[in-house]
Design a protein around this motif. Structure first.
Motif, PDB file in Angstrom:
ATOM      1  N   THR A  17       0.797  -1.227   0.000  1.00  0.00           N
ATOM      2  CA  THR A  17       0.000   0.000   0.000  1.00  0.00           C
ATOM      3  C   THR A  17       0.832   1.279   0.000  1.00  0.00           C
ATOM      4  O   THR A  17       0.507   2.233  -0.695  1.00  0.00           O
ATOM      5  N   ASP A  18       1.904   1.307   0.786  1.00  0.00           N
ATOM      6  CA  ASP A  18       2.676   2.541   0.953  1.00  0.00           C
ATOM      7  C   ASP A  18       3.920   2.619   0.077  1.00  0.00           C
ATOM      8  O   ASP A  18       4.790   3.464   0.307  1.00  0.00           O
ATOM      9  N   ILE A  19       4.016   1.750  -0.920  1.00  0.00           N
ATOM     10  CA  ILE A  19       5.151   1.820  -1.844  1.00  0.00           C
ATOM     11  C   ILE A  19       4.915   2.972  -2.812  1.00  0.00           C
ATOM     12  O   ILE A  19       3.850   3.083  -3.416  1.00  0.00           O
ATOM     13  N   SER A  20       5.919   3.833  -2.943  1.00  0.00           N
ATOM     14  CA  SER A  20       5.784   4.983  -3.832  1.00  0.00           C
ATOM     15  C   SER A  20       6.515   4.790  -5.160  1.00  0.00           C
ATOM     16  O   SER A  20       6.169   5.410  -6.157  1.00  0.00           O
ATOM     17  N   GLU A  21       7.517   3.899  -5.162  1.00  0.00           N
ATOM     18  CA  GLU A  21       8.303   3.682  -6.374  1.00  0.00           C
ATOM     19  C   GLU A  21       8.914   2.288  -6.327  1.00  0.00           C
ATOM     20  O   GLU A  21       9.310   1.811  -5.262  1.00  0.00           O
ATOM     21  N   THR A  22       8.981   1.626  -7.478  1.00  0.00           N
ATOM     22  CA  THR A  22       9.580   0.297  -7.550  1.00  0.00           C
ATOM     23  C   THR A  22      10.580   0.225  -8.683  1.00  0.00           C
ATOM     24  O   THR A  22      10.485   0.974  -9.660  1.00  0.00           O
ATOM     25  N   PHE A  23      11.505  -0.703  -8.538  1.00  0.00           N
ATOM     26  CA  PHE A  23      12.409  -1.016  -9.635  1.00  0.00           C
ATOM     27  C   PHE A  23      12.854  -2.463  -9.504  1.00  0.00           C
ATOM     28  O   PHE A  23      13.466  -2.844  -8.496  1.00  0.00           O
ATOM     29  N   PHE A  24      12.505  -3.271 -10.493  1.00  0.00           N
ATOM     30  CA  PHE A  24      12.917  -4.662 -10.574  1.00  0.00           C
ATOM     31  C   PHE A  24      13.222  -5.005 -12.022  1.00  0.00           C
ATOM     32  O   PHE A  24      12.426  -4.694 -12.906  1.00  0.00           O
ATOM     33  N   THR A  25      14.344  -5.663 -12.246  1.00  0.00           N
ATOM     34  CA  THR A  25      14.603  -6.217 -13.568  1.00  0.00           C
ATOM     35  C   THR A  25      13.969  -7.604 -13.604  1.00  0.00           C
ATOM     36  O   THR A  25      13.614  -8.167 -12.561  1.00  0.00           O
ATOM     37  N   THR A  26      13.857  -8.154 -14.783  1.00  0.00           N
ATOM     38  CA  THR A  26      13.335  -9.510 -14.935  1.00  0.00           C
ATOM     39  C   THR A  26      14.208 -10.506 -14.179  1.00  0.00           C
ATOM     40  O   THR A  26      13.712 -11.425 -13.533  1.00  0.00           O
ATOM     41  N   GLN A  67      -2.325  -0.812  -9.706  1.00  0.00           N
ATOM     42  CA  GLN A  67      -2.340  -1.730 -10.849  1.00  0.00           C
ATOM     43  C   GLN A  67      -0.935  -2.214 -11.224  1.00  0.00           C
ATOM     44  O   GLN A  67      -0.743  -3.396 -11.508  1.00  0.00           O
ATOM     45  N   GLU A  68       0.057  -1.332 -11.209  1.00  0.00           N
ATOM     46  CA  GLU A  68       1.426  -1.736 -11.546  1.00  0.00           C
ATOM     47  C   GLU A  68       1.983  -2.715 -10.519  1.00  0.00           C
ATOM     48  O   GLU A  68       2.630  -3.697 -10.874  1.00  0.00           O
ATOM     49  N   LEU A  69       1.741  -2.437  -9.252  1.00  0.00           N
ATOM     50  CA  LEU A  69       2.213  -3.337  -8.202  1.00  0.00           C
ATOM     51  C   LEU A  69       1.481  -4.676  -8.261  1.00  0.00           C
ATOM     52  O   LEU A  69       2.070  -5.729  -8.029  1.00  0.00           O
ATOM     53  N   HIS A  70       0.205  -4.618  -8.584  1.00  0.00           N
ATOM     54  CA  HIS A  70      -0.578  -5.847  -8.738  1.00  0.00           C
ATOM     55  C   HIS A  70       0.045  -6.717  -9.835  1.00  0.00           C
ATOM     56  O   HIS A  70       0.245  -7.927  -9.655  1.00  0.00           O
ATOM     57  N   HIS A  71       0.386  -6.105 -10.934  1.00  0.00           N
ATOM     58  CA  HIS A  71       1.007  -6.824 -12.055  1.00  0.00           C
ATOM     59  C   HIS A  71       2.379  -7.381 -11.645  1.00  0.00           C
ATOM     60  O   HIS A  71       2.713  -8.522 -11.976  1.00  0.00           O
ATOM     61  N   LEU A  72       3.163  -6.592 -10.934  1.00  0.00           N
ATOM     62  CA  LEU A  72       4.474  -7.031 -10.468  1.00  0.00           C
ATOM     63  C   LEU A  72       4.340  -8.254  -9.557  1.00  0.00           C
ATOM     64  O   LEU A  72       5.084  -9.233  -9.683  1.00  0.00           O
ATOM     65  N   CYS A  73       3.378  -8.227  -8.660  1.00  0.00           N
ATOM     66  CA  CYS A  73       3.126  -9.364  -7.765  1.00  0.00           C
ATOM     67  C   CYS A  73       2.717 -10.598  -8.547  1.00  0.00           C
ATOM     68  O   CYS A  73       3.154 -11.717  -8.252  1.00  0.00           O
ATOM     69  N   VAL A 103      -2.885 -12.767  -4.964  1.00  0.00           N
ATOM     70  CA  VAL A 103      -2.672 -11.331  -5.136  1.00  0.00           C
ATOM     71  C   VAL A 103      -4.059 -10.715  -5.136  1.00  0.00           C
ATOM     72  O   VAL A 103      -4.928 -11.125  -5.902  1.00  0.00           O
ATOM     73  N   SER A 104      -4.278  -9.738  -4.246  1.00  0.00           N
ATOM     74  CA  SER A 104      -5.611  -9.163  -4.115  1.00  0.00           C
ATOM     75  C   SER A 104      -5.521  -7.685  -3.766  1.00  0.00           C
ATOM     76  O   SER A 104      -4.549  -7.237  -3.165  1.00  0.00           O
TER      77      SER A 104
END
Length: 125
Positions: free
Chosen positions: A49-58, A87-93, A111-112
């Protein structure tokens, strides 16, 4: 620290905040897996919920899945739930789940965007 771990009776809730990346996830996971009472875990809930930015490579997503696969040898029955309203975090999960599930561990995933659904699911078994 960009995460907080809250131990519960049968599981653990991890709340991530701010910048979320490979190092953050691995550090939080290691803290959980190395805890003395981790062998009694039946669920892990990751709250994004409180994530403001993400970065992950494949490759990093695959590395996280491998890290958790190794943990599953010691913790064979875990229900891993990811609370993701963005939505982006949902997809990442979902990407993480796909990476990990293909490795045939005894873990189950959800994932919910509803913490109520997550709590119901984690306590149902």
């Amino acid at each position: 620290m960009s995460y907080e771990i809250k131990w519960e009776k049968k599981g653990v809730l991890v709340r991530f905040s701010g910048f979320f990346d490979y190092a953050t996830k691995i550090k939080a996971s290691n803290e959980i897996y190395k805890a003395q009472h981790s062998n009694k875990l039946s669920y892990i809930i990751l709250d994004t919920t409180d994530i403001s930015e993400t970065f992950f490579t494949t490759m990093e997503l695959s590395g996280i899945a491998t890290h958790d696969q190794i943990a599953s040898l010691r913790l064979p029955r875990i229900r891993m739930a990811m609370f993701a309203q963005d939505q982006e975090l949902h997809h990442l999960c979902e990407q993480y789940c796909a990476q990990h599930q293909c490795r045939l561990t005894g873990w189950h995933y959800l994932v919910s965007d509803s913490m109520e659904n997550i709590r119901e699911w984690t306590f149902s078994h």
